[in-house]
Design a protein around this motif. Structure first.
Motif, PDB file in Angstrom:
ATOM      1  N   LEU A 106       0.811  -1.219   0.000  1.00  0.00           N
ATOM      2  CA  LEU A 106       0.000   0.000   0.000  1.00  0.00           C
ATOM      3  C   LEU A 106       0.846   1.273   0.000  1.00  0.00           C
ATOM      4  CD1 LEU A 106      -2.537  -1.176   2.750  1.00  0.00           C
ATOM      5  CD2 LEU A 106      -2.789  -1.346   0.265  1.00  0.00           C
ATOM      6  N   ARG A 107       2.177   1.145   0.058  1.00  0.00           N
ATOM      7  CA  ARG A 107       3.039   2.330   0.205  1.00  0.00           C
ATOM      8  C   ARG A 107       3.884   2.641  -1.015  1.00  0.00           C
ATOM      9  NH1 ARG A 107       6.625   3.610   5.079  1.00  0.00           N
ATOM     10  NH2 ARG A 107       6.348   5.735   4.374  1.00  0.00           N
ATOM     11  N   GLY A 108       3.614   2.048  -2.148  1.00  0.00           N
ATOM     12  CA  GLY A 108       4.364   2.358  -3.368  1.00  0.00           C
ATOM     13  C   GLY A 108       5.824   1.963  -3.252  1.00  0.00           C
ATOM     14  N   ASP A 109       6.711   2.884  -3.703  1.00  0.00           N
ATOM     15  CA  ASP A 109       8.148   2.597  -3.699  1.00  0.00           C
ATOM     16  C   ASP A 109       8.683   2.351  -2.296  1.00  0.00           C
ATOM     17  OD1 ASP A 109       8.246   2.742  -6.405  1.00  0.00           O
ATOM     18  OD2 ASP A 109       9.187   4.728  -6.503  1.00  0.00           O
ATOM     19  N   LEU A 110       8.227   3.133  -1.324  1.00  0.00           N
ATOM     20  CA  LEU A 110       8.699   2.913   0.044  1.00  0.00           C
ATOM     21  C   LEU A 110       8.232   1.559   0.567  1.00  0.00           C
ATOM     22  CD1 LEU A 110       8.306   6.452   1.638  1.00  0.00           C
ATOM     23  CD2 LEU A 110      10.387   5.320   0.856  1.00  0.00           C
ATOM     24  N   GLY A 111       7.113   1.090   0.054  1.00  0.00           N
ATOM     25  CA  GLY A 111       6.637  -0.236   0.417  1.00  0.00           C
ATOM     26  C   GLY A 111       7.583  -1.331  -0.048  1.00  0.00           C
ATOM     27  N   ILE A 112       8.245  -1.111  -1.197  1.00  0.00           N
ATOM     28  CA  ILE A 112       9.248  -2.072  -1.680  1.00  0.00           C
ATOM     29  C   ILE A 112      10.412  -2.126  -0.703  1.00  0.00           C
ATOM     30  CG2 ILE A 112      10.922  -2.562  -3.519  1.00  0.00           C
ATOM     31  CD1 ILE A 112       8.865  -1.286  -5.481  1.00  0.00           C
ATOM     32  N   ARG A 113      10.852  -0.955  -0.261  1.00  0.00           N
ATOM     33  CA  ARG A 113      11.934  -0.907   0.733  1.00  0.00           C
ATOM     34  C   ARG A 113      11.513  -1.606   2.019  1.00  0.00           C
ATOM     35  NH1 ARG A 113      12.315   4.453   3.796  1.00  0.00           N
ATOM     36  NH2 ARG A 113      10.395   3.492   4.556  1.00  0.00           N
ATOM     37  N   ASP A 114      10.301  -1.293   2.474  1.00  0.00           N
ATOM     38  CA  ASP A 114       9.812  -1.860   3.727  1.00  0.00           C
ATOM     39  C   ASP A 114       9.631  -3.375   3.619  1.00  0.00           C
ATOM     40  OD1 ASP A 114       9.826   0.787   4.446  1.00  0.00           O
ATOM     41  OD2 ASP A 114       7.652   1.022   4.391  1.00  0.00           O
ATOM     42  N   ARG A 115       9.173  -3.837   2.459  1.00  0.00           N
ATOM     43  CA  ARG A 115       9.034  -5.284   2.239  1.00  0.00           C
ATOM     44  C   ARG A 115      10.410  -5.942   2.291  1.00  0.00           C
ATOM     45  NH1 ARG A 115       5.091  -8.910  -0.431  1.00  0.00           N
ATOM     46  NH2 ARG A 115       6.071 -10.947  -0.141  1.00  0.00           N
ATOM     47  N   ALA A 116      11.414  -5.305   1.683  1.00  0.00           N
ATOM     48  CA  ALA A 116      12.778  -5.847   1.705  1.00  0.00           C
ATOM     49  C   ALA A 116      13.299  -5.929   3.140  1.00  0.00           C
ATOM     50  CB  ALA A 116      13.705  -4.993   0.843  1.00  0.00           C
ATOM     51  N   ILE A 117      12.994  -4.917   3.954  1.00  0.00           N
ATOM     52  CA  ILE A 117      13.427  -4.924   5.358  1.00  0.00           C
ATOM     53  C   ILE A 117      12.758  -6.062   6.117  1.00  0.00           C
ATOM     54  CG2 ILE A 117      13.305  -3.657   7.544  1.00  0.00           C
ATOM     55  CD1 ILE A 117      13.605  -1.049   5.904  1.00  0.00           C
ATOM     56  N   ILE A 118      11.438  -6.177   5.985  1.00  0.00           N
ATOM     57  CA  ILE A 118      10.706  -7.215   6.719  1.00  0.00           C
ATOM     58  C   ILE A 118      11.131  -8.612   6.259  1.00  0.00           C
ATOM     59  CG2 ILE A 118       8.426  -8.207   7.173  1.00  0.00           C
ATOM     60  CD1 ILE A 118       7.308  -5.327   7.053  1.00  0.00           C
ATOM     61  N   GLU A 119      11.280  -8.792   4.953  1.00  0.00           N
ATOM     62  CA  GLU A 119      11.719 -10.092   4.439  1.00  0.00           C
ATOM     63  C   GLU A 119      13.112 -10.440   4.965  1.00  0.00           C
ATOM     64  OE1 GLU A 119      10.054 -12.321   2.858  1.00  0.00           O
ATOM     65  OE2 GLU A 119       8.395 -11.296   1.860  1.00  0.00           O
ATOM     66  N   THR A 120      13.982  -9.445   5.074  1.00  0.00           N
ATOM     67  CA  THR A 120      15.332  -9.682   5.595  1.00  0.00           C
ATOM     68  C   THR A 120      15.279 -10.046   7.072  1.00  0.00           C
ATOM     69  OG1 THR A 120      16.224  -8.109   3.976  1.00  0.00           O
ATOM     70  CG2 THR A 120      17.653  -8.699   5.827  1.00  0.00           C
ATOM     71  N   LEU A 121      14.469  -9.324   7.839  1.00  0.00           N
ATOM     72  CA  LEU A 121      14.305  -9.663   9.262  1.00  0.00           C
ATOM     73  C   LEU A 121      13.805 -11.092   9.427  1.00  0.00           C
ATOM     74  CD1 LEU A 121      12.632  -6.384  10.605  1.00  0.00           C
ATOM     75  CD2 LEU A 121      14.847  -7.290  11.343  1.00  0.00           C
ATOM     76  N   TYR A 122      12.816 -11.449   8.634  1.00  0.00           N
ATOM     77  CA  TYR A 122      12.177 -12.772   8.723  1.00  0.00           C
ATOM     78  C   TYR A 122      13.129 -13.881   8.263  1.00  0.00           C
ATOM     79  CZ  TYR A 122       8.515 -16.326   7.944  1.00  0.00           C
ATOM     80  OH  TYR A 122       7.749 -17.461   7.963  1.00  0.00           O
ATOM     81  N   SER A 123      13.855 -13.620   7.188  1.00  0.00           N
ATOM     82  CA  SER A 123      14.730 -14.632   6.608  1.00  0.00           C
ATOM     83  C   SER A 123      15.977 -14.888   7.447  1.00  0.00           C
ATOM     84  CB  SER A 123      15.146 -14.196   5.198  1.00  0.00           C
ATOM     85  OG  SER A 123      16.142 -15.041   4.675  1.00  0.00           O
ATOM     86  N   THR A 124      16.534 -13.825   8.030  1.00  0.00           N
ATOM     87  CA  THR A 124      17.844 -13.934   8.682  1.00  0.00           C
ATOM     88  C   THR A 124      17.790 -13.975  10.196  1.00  0.00           C
ATOM     89  OG1 THR A 124      18.125 -11.540   8.741  1.00  0.00           O
ATOM     90  CG2 THR A 124      18.949 -12.702   6.776  1.00  0.00           C
ATOM     91  N   GLY A 125      16.721 -13.440  10.795  1.00  0.00           N
ATOM     92  CA  GLY A 125      16.664 -13.356  12.250  1.00  0.00           C
ATOM     93  C   GLY A 125      17.612 -12.309  12.808  1.00  0.00           C
ATOM     94  N   LEU A 126      17.945 -11.296  12.005  1.00  0.00           N
ATOM     95  CA  LEU A 126      18.848 -10.247  12.486  1.00  0.00           C
ATOM     96  C   LEU A 126      18.198  -9.441  13.594  1.00  0.00           C
ATOM     97  CD1 LEU A 126      20.463  -8.669   9.283  1.00  0.00           C
ATOM     98  CD2 LEU A 126      21.387 -10.412  10.779  1.00  0.00           C
TER      99      LEU A 126
END
Length: 197
Positions: free
Chosen positions: A75-95
């Motif tokens: 729902l956030r356009g381009d910033l949503g892509i950034r936010d999705r990348a952040i959440i996916e990284t948190l979920y994938s890596t457990g950082l």
């Protein structure tokens, strides 16, 4: 022995965590006394600390809840892509939150599916596996969004805030918490809940 048999005013014994905490202070004090030559040897060096069993985290997300949360980024356009990348990284890596805000572009190797954490907990470097889905979102962010956020001179931070600077820890927590709230998932936490998950 005294701590083990000691009872609180309500009659309950001290927890192993409390016993360990008090004994750790005593061990540290005697170690310091011996190092500073106030005593000839450390009488507390042989004290064994009680083992504290780690509890599982209270809140863990299900796969369905993670999908509901990441769906909100659309729902956030381009910033949503950034936010999705952040959440996916948190979920994938457990950082940890502090580790993800310190990532640089050269720390990520999407091709080999790895991510380098520099000076994480205990100031140690470690290599972490990166999932394919997280890697593809990072690539999408790097190609389509990050160039529009960069303010020169580019210091190489992987995830940039709207103002072209690296995220602050609290600002990242606020962002992730907002997505969790919008998804309707009624679990407390922000970045760290993905580490638990």
């Amino acid at each position: 022995r005294h701590l083990y048999h000691h009872r609180k005013t309500n009659g309950e014994p001290l927890t192993f965590a409390t016993q360990q905490q008090q004994l750790s202070a005593i061990k540290a004090f005697f170690k310091w006394l011996a190092q500073e030559n106030y005593i000839l040897s450390n009488p507390a060096s042989e004290i064994e600390l009680p083992r504290v069993h780690r509890k599982l985290p209270k809140h863990v997300l299900t796969a369905d809840e993670v999908e509901r949360i990441v769906a909100q980024t659309g729902l956030r356009g381009d910033l949503g892509i950034r936010d999705r990348a952040i959440i996916e990284t948190l979920y994938s890596t457990g950082l940890r939150r502090c580790e993800i805000v310190q990532l640089k572009i050269y720390d990520v190797d999407v091709l080999n599916g790895t991510l380098m954490v520099r000076e994480g907990k205990g100031r140690k470097d470690r290599m972490v596996p990166l999932g394919e889905r997280a890697g593809s979102w990072i690539n999408k962010y790097l190609e389509a969004v990050r160039p529009t956020l960069v303010v020169e001179p580019d210091e190489g931070w992987l995830f940039l805030h709207e103002y072209g600077e690296a995220f602050k820890k609290n600002r990242l927590s606020d962002l992730i918490r907002k997505y969790i709230d919008q998804s309707g998932v009624a679990k407390s936490g922000a970045c760290h809940i993905f580490r638990h998950t």
